[in-house]
Design a protein around this motif. Structure first.
Motif, PDB file in Angstrom:
ATOM      1  N   UNK A  35     -22.967 -45.310  -9.638  1.00  0.00           N
ATOM      2  CA  UNK A  35     -22.111 -45.617 -10.788  1.00  0.00           C
ATOM      3  C   UNK A  35     -21.465 -44.350 -11.347  1.00  0.00           C
ATOM      4  N   UNK A  36     -22.231 -43.276 -11.481  1.00  0.00           N
ATOM      5  CA  UNK A  36     -21.678 -42.031 -12.000  1.00  0.00           C
ATOM      6  C   UNK A  36     -20.625 -41.449 -11.059  1.00  0.00           C
ATOM      7  N   UNK A  37     -20.872 -41.580  -9.753  1.00  0.00           N
ATOM      8  CA  UNK A  37     -19.910 -41.064  -8.786  1.00  0.00           C
ATOM      9  C   UNK A  37     -18.583 -41.819  -8.880  1.00  0.00           C
ATOM     10  N   UNK A  73     -33.357 -47.543  -8.819  1.00  0.00           N
ATOM     11  CA  UNK A  73     -32.709 -47.238 -10.103  1.00  0.00           C
ATOM     12  C   UNK A  73     -31.879 -45.959 -10.004  1.00  0.00           C
ATOM     13  N   UNK A  74     -32.452 -44.920  -9.388  1.00  0.00           N
ATOM     14  CA  UNK A  74     -31.730 -43.654  -9.267  1.00  0.00           C
ATOM     15  C   UNK A  74     -30.497 -43.796  -8.377  1.00  0.00           C
ATOM     16  N   UNK A  99     -22.273 -47.524 -18.513  1.00  0.00           N
ATOM     17  CA  UNK A  99     -23.266 -48.401 -17.905  1.00  0.00           C
ATOM     18  C   UNK A  99     -24.371 -47.585 -17.237  1.00  0.00           C
ATOM     19  N   UNK A 100     -23.969 -46.505 -16.561  1.00  0.00           N
ATOM     20  CA  UNK A 100     -24.950 -45.643 -15.900  1.00  0.00           C
ATOM     21  C   UNK A 100     -25.833 -44.938 -16.917  1.00  0.00           C
ATOM     22  N   UNK A 101     -25.213 -44.428 -17.985  1.00  0.00           N
ATOM     23  CA  UNK A 101     -25.974 -43.688 -18.991  1.00  0.00           C
ATOM     24  C   UNK A 101     -26.925 -44.589 -19.776  1.00  0.00           C
ATOM     25  N   UNK A 102     -26.614 -45.875 -19.868  1.00  0.00           N
ATOM     26  CA  UNK A 102     -27.450 -46.795 -20.631  1.00  0.00           C
ATOM     27  C   UNK A 102     -28.574 -47.423 -19.810  1.00  0.00           C
ATOM     28  N   UNK A 103     -28.657 -47.087 -18.534  1.00  0.00           N
ATOM     29  CA  UNK A 103     -29.741 -47.619 -17.706  1.00  0.00           C
ATOM     30  C   UNK A 103     -31.086 -47.117 -18.237  1.00  0.00           C
ATOM     31  N   UNK A 104     -32.049 -48.015 -18.393  1.00  0.00           N
ATOM     32  CA  UNK A 104     -33.337 -47.652 -19.011  1.00  0.00           C
ATOM     33  C   UNK A 104     -34.257 -46.884 -18.062  1.00  0.00           C
ATOM     34  N   UNK A 105     -34.116 -47.066 -16.759  1.00  0.00           N
ATOM     35  CA  UNK A 105     -34.925 -46.350 -15.761  1.00  0.00           C
ATOM     36  C   UNK A 105     -36.419 -46.545 -16.036  1.00  0.00           C
TER      37      UNK A 105
END
Length: 378
Positions: free
Chosen positions: A341-343, A334-335, A356-362
């Motif tokens: 994605x952020x990169x 997940x990380x 999309x990256x910020x909405x990942x539930x982790x």
């Protein structure tokens, strides 16, 4: 049959590519084959669409010819800062992009392509590939030769990230061509047989979660036959061989052997006394929970009478070890996905990928934090 289903999916994939390229005849051929192998609503829908709207395929053929023409035109106009795109719009590129492609062409080995030394770690190798792949992907870099450079970057990483191939390359790899008559094609033919086992686009998709921002289908040519054409060619060779009984038997032989080995293994080895998931096939449907970390696991109805005292404690310790290991691995994935994605979103200012990256539930990382708190509390 599941085997036929997989083959039908391959045929639908090839047909879809043919539709995009404007080759209606090929698309119809593979869709009809897919329907024979394993009928699906998807194949039927595509067949109906092609039958009712044949004109769109011919328009696609015109676009394909225009795109092929633009590739040759772009190769002849290198250095002019503009490449014909087969339409009203033109693809532009910068001097920095041209210089970057020329640098890749001048490289003498895979380490130089990625800009690393021979002692580079796996993590630094990933970082180097990630940076260059984003920079030279043909959807973002339209400089002449960028596609070849992207292919070489992917090939370099695929070889150097494989310990066995990297060891062989360090001993045998050089800038010498694999045969006297080979063309160097701008200095790219120094692999001496060290080719990647994966296409550049597939490798890129593995790193960045599938697909490129505003991506379009590409063909990565290695000087002989393009990857997509090779896949179609292999599929067509399979069609030409026919579906004879003996040929089908030979194809199914490995599957039959695998099934037999699996059955024998199950007969000789008893299943573990627990499972992290409910498994009706083994009778492990009775839910229990470990005393320490409160991890759910499933056992058979006879479990309680067979495992007591220290034996039960050992079983629960194994359950918790397996569970923590799974959660830790999934959290790492997940990380890694979120970081990639952020990169990419930062480099190309893509808000869609950032959201999309910020909405990942982790979920797994949150569970790992919970377990760590339990360990500290204990």
């Amino acid at each position: 049959m599941e085997g036929n289903r997989d083959e039908a999916e391959k045929c639908i994939h090839i047909a879809t590519k043919a539709i995009e390229a404007g080759d209606k005849e090929k698309a119809l051929r593979f869709l009809n084959k897919a329907e024979k192998l394993y009928p699906t609503d998807r194949a039927k829908g595509l067949l109906d669409a092609l039958t009712k709207n044949g004109s769109s395929a011919s328009n696609g053929a015109y676009r394909r010819r225009a795109a092929e023409s633009s590739d040759h035109t772009g190769a002849r106009t290198e250095g002019e800062g503009r490449e014909s795109g087969g339409g009203d719009s033109a693809k532009t590129f910068t001097k920095e992009q041209v210089d970057g492609v020329q640098r890749i062409k001048r490289c003498k080995d895979y380490y130089e392509v990625l800009g690393v030394n021979k002692e580079v770690s796996d993590e630094d190798l990933k970082k180097a590939y990630r940076k260059l792949a984003l920079k030279f992907h043909p959807d973002k870099n339209h400089a002449p030769g960028a596609t070849d450079a992207f292919k070489k970057i992917g090939n370099a990483y695929a070889v150097l990230s494989n310990p066995d191939k990297r060891r062989q390359y360090d001993v045998m790899g050089s800038e010498e061509p694999s045969s006297p008559g080979h063309s160097h094609r701008g200095g790219f033919d120094f692999h001496r047989g060290f080719e990647a086992d994966i296409t550049p686009e597939d490798l890129f998709n593995m790193f960045f979660g599938g697909g490129f921002p505003s991506s379009s289908p590409h063909t990565f040519n290695n000087g002989r036959t393009s990857y997509s054409h090779e896949a179609d060619y292999r599929q067509e060779r399979t069609d030409d061989r026919g579906d004879g009984g003996f040929s089908m038997f030979i194809q199914l032989m490995p599957i039959v052997v695998l099934i037999l080995v699996s059955i024998l293994s199950q007969m000789m080895v008893s299943p573990p006394p627990y499972s992290l998931y409910s498994r009706p096939s083994t009778g492990q449907t009775v839910k229990r929970q470990t005393e320490n970390l409160h991890v759910d696991y499933y056992v058979t109805r006879d479990f309680k009478s067979e495992y007591k005292g220290s034996a039960l404690q050992q079983i629960e310790k194994n359950v918790e070890d397996d569970y923590v290991s799974n959660v830790r691995n999934n959290c790492w994935k997940e990380r890694q996905t979120k970081t990639d994605l952020l990169y990419a979103a930062k480099v190309y200012r893509d808000d869609r990928m950032r959201k999309k990256a910020e909405q990942m539930t982790m979920d797994n990382c949150r569970e790992l934090d919970r377990l760590n708190n339990l360990f500290r509390g204990g």
